[in-house]
Design a protein around this motif. Sequence first.
Motif, mmCIF file in Angstrom:
data_model
loop_
_atom_site.group_PDB
_atom_site.id
_atom_site.type_symbol
_atom_site.label_atom_id
_atom_site.label_comp_id
_atom_site.label_asym_id
_atom_site.label_seq_id
_atom_site.Cartn_x
_atom_site.Cartn_y
_atom_site.Cartn_z
ATOM 1 N N SER A 13 0.800 -1.142 -0.094
ATOM 2 C CA SER A 13 0.022 -0.176 0.241
ATOM 3 C C SER A 13 0.819 1.271 -0.062
ATOM 4 C CB SER A 13 -0.895 0.003 1.060
ATOM 5 O OG SER A 13 -1.511 -1.199 1.424
ATOM 6 N N ALA A 14 1.888 1.099 0.772
ATOM 7 C CA ALA A 14 2.947 2.277 0.978
ATOM 8 C C ALA A 14 3.436 2.675 -0.272
ATOM 9 C CB ALA A 14 4.014 2.132 1.973
ATOM 10 N N LEU A 15 3.939 1.397 -1.006
ATOM 11 C CA LEU A 15 4.741 1.545 -2.456
ATOM 12 C C LEU A 15 3.597 2.167 -3.657
ATOM 13 C CD1 LEU A 15 7.050 1.121 -3.844
ATOM 14 C CD2 LEU A 15 6.070 -1.462 -4.463
ATOM 15 N N ALA A 16 2.249 1.678 -3.562
ATOM 16 C CA ALA A 16 1.296 2.413 -4.357
ATOM 17 C C ALA A 16 1.175 3.651 -4.152
ATOM 18 C CB ALA A 16 -0.097 1.550 -4.115
ATOM 19 N N LEU A 17 0.959 4.119 -2.719
ATOM 20 C CA LEU A 17 0.902 5.543 -2.580
ATOM 21 C C LEU A 17 1.871 6.516 -3.035
ATOM 22 C CD1 LEU A 17 -0.313 6.288 1.013
ATOM 23 C CD2 LEU A 17 -1.346 7.166 -0.825
ATOM 24 N N ALA A 18 3.178 5.886 -2.866
ATOM 25 C CA ALA A 18 4.463 6.529 -3.211
ATOM 26 C C ALA A 18 4.412 6.623 -4.705
ATOM 27 C CB ALA A 18 5.647 5.862 -2.843
ATOM 28 N N VAL A 19 3.882 5.458 -5.614
ATOM 29 C CA VAL A 19 3.785 5.586 -6.983
ATOM 30 C C VAL A 19 2.872 6.789 -7.329
ATOM 31 C CG1 VAL A 19 3.124 4.445 -9.116
ATOM 32 C CG2 VAL A 19 4.583 3.228 -7.458
ATOM 33 N N TRP A 310 10.004 23.411 4.135
ATOM 34 C CA TRP A 310 8.872 22.987 3.249
ATOM 35 C C TRP A 310 9.151 21.388 2.658
ATOM 36 C CZ3 TRP A 310 12.633 26.351 0.682
ATOM 37 C CH2 TRP A 310 12.848 25.972 -0.496
ATOM 38 N N ALA A 311 7.993 20.881 2.150
ATOM 39 C CA ALA A 311 8.351 19.813 1.374
ATOM 40 C C ALA A 311 6.926 19.496 0.929
ATOM 41 C CB ALA A 311 8.728 18.691 2.427
ATOM 42 N N ASP A 312 6.954 18.581 -0.275
ATOM 43 C CA ASP A 312 5.682 18.245 -0.594
ATOM 44 C C ASP A 312 5.120 16.945 0.201
ATOM 45 O OD1 ASP A 312 8.037 16.847 -2.572
ATOM 46 O OD2 ASP A 312 6.229 15.585 -2.304
ATOM 47 N N LEU A 313 3.715 17.140 0.365
ATOM 48 C CA LEU A 313 2.916 15.952 0.966
ATOM 49 C C LEU A 313 2.561 15.169 -0.057
ATOM 50 C CD1 LEU A 313 1.963 14.761 3.672
ATOM 51 C CD2 LEU A 313 0.018 16.149 3.251
ATOM 52 N N LEU A 314 3.145 13.776 -0.227
ATOM 53 C CA LEU A 314 2.936 12.902 -1.316
ATOM 54 C C LEU A 314 2.819 13.453 -2.472
ATOM 55 C CD1 LEU A 314 0.678 10.475 0.867
ATOM 56 C CD2 LEU A 314 3.040 10.004 0.243
ATOM 57 N N GLY A 315 3.658 14.375 -3.088
ATOM 58 C CA GLY A 315 3.617 14.842 -4.456
ATOM 59 C C GLY A 315 2.527 15.659 -4.647
ATOM 60 N N SER A 485 8.273 8.149 -1.291
ATOM 61 C CA SER A 485 8.120 8.990 -2.153
ATOM 62 C C SER A 485 9.293 9.969 -2.374
ATOM 63 C CB SER A 485 6.907 9.805 -2.087
ATOM 64 O OG SER A 485 6.733 10.963 -2.682
ATOM 65 N N TRP A 486 10.049 10.401 -1.301
ATOM 66 C CA TRP A 486 10.978 11.142 -1.312
ATOM 67 C C TRP A 486 12.368 10.553 -1.614
ATOM 68 C CZ3 TRP A 486 9.453 12.964 4.145
ATOM 69 C CH2 TRP A 486 8.335 14.055 4.050
#
Length: 544
Positions: A13-19, A310-315, A485-486
């Motif tokens: 699930s984490a990989l799918a979210l990162a993709v 700052w950073a992006d939250l899950l792109g 993701s990062w």
Amino acid sequence: MRASASLAAVALSALALAVWANQLPTPAPADAPSESFSAQRARADITWIGAEPHPTGSPANELVRKKLIARLEGLGLVVETQRVAGVVLPYDEPKGSTVTLENVIARVPGLDPTKPPLLLMCHYDSVPGSPGAADDGAGVAAVLEIARIFHGSRRTQRDLLLLFSDAEEPGLLGAVEFFKKHPLAKTVGAAVNLEARGGGGRAFLFETGAHSDELIRAFAHTARRISSSSFAAFVYDHMPNGTDFTIAKRLSIPGFNFAFIADPAQYHTAWSTPDALDLGSLQNIGDLVLASVACLDAPVPEARGGPLVWADLLGQRIIAYPAWAGWLLVLAIAASLAIASMRRAIRVRAAARGLGFALVLVVVAALALYAAFALGVLPESHHSYERLLLRCTRFELSLLLVSFGSGLIATRLCLKAADEDAMWIGLLSIGLIALVALQARVPQLTPPLAWPLVVAAVGAVGARSPLGSAWAALTATLSLAMTLSWAHGVYLGVGVFMPVALVIFVVTGSFAVLPLWARASRGSPRAGLIVLALGWVLALSIRY
Ligand SMILES: [Zn+2]
């Protein structure tokens, strides 16, 4: 078995979210509304820019320049060229030969000509041997599409200055000449640069100019599908790399620098053709530059002091906060850990267990990642690098397996000396100590450490509640997805040739998944070795 299944469910699930976090927009069709950016419209320009290699001084470069001028004139813009003769190309043969470089400059009039113009920069030369459809054909095509938008359906307050520089590849020569000698250079109020170091993937906002904190704060409100972070910007600032934006930045001009860097096989190679370029990347960089124009067209906001983190939250969007607010995250983590350890009756000694685990994990993961590189790439040669670049996604997948296997093995090794709860809370405490040190010295670097840590610590508080396992799975998935993701961006930036650098993400990834690793490796002691071996086999397959 159940433990392995829930570990696999969280990891996948984490990989799918990162993709999903790194997904590209669909290229807008050629008949998209005229006020929006369309990669399909811009594609027509890529076709002639990237038809053949066009280094500075070559007949092909002259052809591209003529077509570029014709295109700009076709849009109804007044075009001028800045010619500089007698330029020595640093790696040209025969030694000492000179060329004439020619920057192409145009102006899209805004509503208020008294305001300092906004400069859009890209370069139209390529390296010898590469058609350069991506670097920087994509930049040229995107700037042409944006010029069309603002000379038609939309208007900016400031004038837009367009600089299509020549001789960027031999050493930013065109941009140096523009900023040194061209009278318009002194009027520039802000700048946006478009670059490419590959032929696909997200366009990263990886560098900012003067007033960056205020501008990022403003940009965070409007930019969507954005990949950017203060840690990436900080790291880039300390690297020797340069683009045309370097010259603008030295002159304290505010602005943004964008580049996409995935599919590195297209960087400076014969593979960088118009067909190979991912139009989703072109759409992404176009959308972001369009949003930048809107942001930089407004008056630059007042400085509010202190560095911005700052950073992006899950792109999806940028989360920005002043550096002092990082201490609130530190407090939240400390409070969560205090509650979690009281509930488990864990004593201070646990921190030592956590340190032990972190050290074992770093050693195991570093060795395993290096071994993956050795299996797939060494001995270094032109061919082994070429294969690596062409199979860069496969290598990333192998490093993921290797990292995960290393985590399972390190957990298994340490479980003999400590129970899993003590080890977990100890690990999070070590993370907290590292975060305090970083927050005190370089707060811009903290998001990849602080964000997964706060989610994991909150997860640790709820893990013993009635809905504990669902809570633990949810927080573990979110924490791991941010890290993955990062890590993808860092992999593309430096990790392809230096995978050991990814060890830091193996540690931050372990914040959330350590308890799952512990249960899974207790249930199936060989799971770590199997996952590691799969990763290594995949790395080895890069050779064939
Ligand atoms: Zn370039």
